[in-house]
Design a protein around this motif. Structure first.
Motif, PDB file in Angstrom:
ATOM      1  N   GLN A   1      27.328  11.254  -8.058  1.00 50.99           N
ATOM      2  CA  GLN A   1      27.937  11.897  -6.885  1.00 50.99           C
ATOM      3  C   GLN A   1      26.962  12.841  -6.199  1.00 50.99           C
ATOM      4  O   GLN A   1      26.852  12.858  -4.968  1.00 50.99           O
ATOM      5  N   TRP A   2      26.243  13.650  -7.006  1.00 50.43           N
ATOM      6  CA  TRP A   2      25.283  14.591  -6.412  1.00 50.43           C
ATOM      7  C   TRP A   2      24.149  13.858  -5.708  1.00 50.43           C
ATOM      8  O   TRP A   2      23.745  14.228  -4.601  1.00 50.43           O
TER       9      TRP A   2
ATOM     10  N   GLY B   1      24.359  10.911  -4.483  1.00 45.32           N
ATOM     11  CA  GLY B   1      24.978  10.293  -3.318  1.00 45.32           C
ATOM     12  C   GLY B   1      25.087  11.272  -2.156  1.00 45.32           C
ATOM     13  O   GLY B   1      24.858  10.908  -0.991  1.00 45.32           O
ATOM     14  N   LEU B   2      25.437  12.530  -2.469  1.00 44.42           N
ATOM     15  CA  LEU B   2      25.508  13.548  -1.421  1.00 44.42           C
ATOM     16  C   LEU B   2      24.137  13.801  -0.810  1.00 44.42           C
ATOM     17  O   LEU B   2      24.017  13.987   0.409  1.00 44.42           O
ATOM     18  N   ALA B   3      23.094  13.837  -1.658  1.00 46.92           N
ATOM     19  CA  ALA B   3      21.737  14.032  -1.142  1.00 46.92           C
ATOM     20  C   ALA B   3      21.356  12.898  -0.197  1.00 46.92           C
ATOM     21  O   ALA B   3      20.769  13.128   0.877  1.00 46.92           O
ATOM     22  N   LEU B   4      21.700  11.675  -0.578  1.00 51.46           N
ATOM     23  CA  LEU B   4      21.399  10.531   0.277  1.00 51.46           C
ATOM     24  C   LEU B   4      22.194  10.600   1.574  1.00 51.46           C
ATOM     25  O   LEU B   4      21.671  10.273   2.657  1.00 51.46           O
ATOM     26  N   THR B   5      23.454  11.035   1.497  1.00 51.87           N
ATOM     27  CA  THR B   5      24.286  11.166   2.697  1.00 51.87           C
ATOM     28  C   THR B   5      23.691  12.177   3.670  1.00 51.87           C
ATOM     29  O   THR B   5      23.660  11.951   4.889  1.00 51.87           O
ATOM     30  N   VAL B   6      23.220  13.305   3.150  1.00 52.97           N
ATOM     31  CA  VAL B   6      22.596  14.320   4.004  1.00 52.97           C
ATOM     32  C   VAL B   6      21.358  13.748   4.690  1.00 52.97           C
ATOM     33  O   VAL B   6      21.130  13.955   5.890  1.00 52.97           O
ATOM     34  N   PHE B   7      20.538  13.017   3.930  1.00 54.77           N
ATOM     35  CA  PHE B   7      19.325  12.424   4.506  1.00 54.77           C
ATOM     36  C   PHE B   7      19.672  11.446   5.625  1.00 54.77           C
ATOM     37  O   PHE B   7      19.081  11.485   6.715  1.00 54.77           O
ATOM     38  N   ILE B   8      20.632  10.564   5.376  1.00 52.55           N
ATOM     39  CA  ILE B   8      21.011   9.566   6.383  1.00 52.55           C
ATOM     40  C   ILE B   8      21.588  10.248   7.616  1.00 52.55           C
ATOM     41  O   ILE B   8      21.275   9.878   8.760  1.00 52.55           O
ATOM     42  N   THR B   9      22.426  11.271   7.399  1.00 55.31           N
ATOM     43  CA  THR B   9      23.023  11.997   8.528  1.00 55.31           C
ATOM     44  C   THR B   9      21.946  12.666   9.370  1.00 55.31           C
ATOM     45  O   THR B   9      21.969  12.587  10.611  1.00 55.31           O
ATOM     46  N   ALA B  10      20.993  13.350   8.711  1.00 56.11           N
ATOM     47  CA  ALA B  10      19.918  14.015   9.453  1.00 56.11           C
ATOM     48  C   ALA B  10      19.065  13.005  10.210  1.00 56.11           C
ATOM     49  O   ALA B  10      18.655  13.243  11.351  1.00 56.11           O
ATOM     50  N   LEU B  11      18.809  11.860   9.583  1.00 51.01           N
ATOM     51  CA  LEU B  11      17.995  10.831  10.229  1.00 51.01           C
ATOM     52  C   LEU B  11      18.713  10.249  11.447  1.00 51.01           C
ATOM     53  O   LEU B  11      18.102  10.068  12.515  1.00 51.01           O
ATOM     54  N   VAL B  12      20.004   9.953  11.310  1.00 52.98           N
ATOM     55  CA  VAL B  12      20.781   9.404  12.423  1.00 52.98           C
ATOM     56  C   VAL B  12      20.829  10.383  13.583  1.00 52.98           C
ATOM     57  O   VAL B  12      20.657  10.005  14.761  1.00 52.98           O
ATOM     58  N   LEU B  13      21.076  11.683  13.282  1.00 57.77           N
ATOM     59  CA  LEU B  13      21.132  12.683  14.340  1.00 57.77           C
ATOM     60  C   LEU B  13      19.792  12.823  15.052  1.00 57.77           C
ATOM     61  O   LEU B  13      19.731  12.979  16.280  1.00 57.77           O
TER      62      LEU B  13
END
Length: 255
Positions: A228-229, A231-243
């Motif tokens: 889970q942790w 996964g959260l790190a990966l989610t933050v990376f993808i979100t920052a990259l998309v933005l």
């Protein structure tokens, strides 16, 4: 704030969050490995059950490992220790411990300078609590008894503060089995750092088993939290990259 500076600030926050989540994931993986090693060690000891004398409970070099031990002695008149917040099959209760004083072994009696083995806590088992949290009556024992069981480090205290509160019946209600706190509360100059998890086959005490991870997370749960942790790190990376890509596209369309 300029756009490049804003991007830099956003990525700084994202990297900090990713570093935090990854460190928590690594910590959970480490806890999973530690508990796997503990389970493997205890299962090996239980498979062989090669007995050590009870004085091994006080060996500082082995205070973090598991051993099978047996010997005779007597339960002292010291108050029982009731470890609070212990669940079993979904029910709330306490885990009961009493101070046991081992007898000097036969070889030791032939040594003039041999010291008696220090007392140790023996786990008698689990007892349920009533809805009003009235503490159960704890039996006492007299005479010499032969005991055997798993020598183990005390249960993990977690985040609970170490408290041993005297109760109306004279026994102690403890939030953890802190060595210094209990030695002081029981008025014992010495107390072995390991406890004896009494063999369930012995007809003394209450409901018990030799599960070394009661009321705590098994390795599989730690592994799940690690995923889970990460996964959260990966989610933050993808979100920052998309933005970031979205802002670049908007700037290029506006140019």
């Amino acid at each position: 704030m300029s756009r490049p500076t804003g991007n830099l600030f956003g990525w700084t926050l994202a990297l900090l969050a990713m570093a935090l989540f990854c460190s928590l994931g690594v910590w959970q993986l480490d806890r999973a490995q530690q508990k796997k090693a503990m389970l493997a060690e205890s299962r090996s000891v239980l498979a062989v059950r090669k007995p050590l004398p009870l004085r091994a409970a006080a060996d500082p070099a082995r205070k973090a490992v598991y051993d099978w031990a047996q010997g005779e002695g007597r339960f002292t008149e010291a108050p029982a220790v009731l470890l609070d917040n212990q669940t079993r099959e979904g029910r709330s209760g306490v885990r009961v411990y009493r101070v046991f004083q081992p007898n000097m072994s036969q070889p030791d009696r032939h040594q003039a300078d041999a010291a008696a083995a220090p007392p140790l806590l023996v786990e008698l088992g689990w007892m349920p609590l009533a809805g009003d949290r009235r503490l159960p009556r704890i039996e006492s024992f007299s005479g010499t008894l032969q005991v055997a069981g798993l020598l183990a480090p005390p249960p993990s205290a977690g985040l609970a503060s170490a408290i041993a509160s005297p109760q109306a019946d004279g026994n102690l209600l403890a939030t953890s089995l802190d060595h210094a706190v209990l030695s002081n509360a029981l008025k014992l100059p010495t107390l072995a750092p390991r406890v004896l998890r009494l063999d369930p086959a012995l007809k003394v005490g209450y409901l018990r088993d030799l599960d070394i991870l009661p009321n705590t997370l098994p390795p599989e749960r730690h592994l799940g939290y690690a995923v889970q942790w990460f996964g959260l790190a990966l989610t933050v990376f993808i979100t920052a990259l998309v933005l970031t890509l979205r802002k670049r596209k908007q700037r290029s369309q506006a140019a």
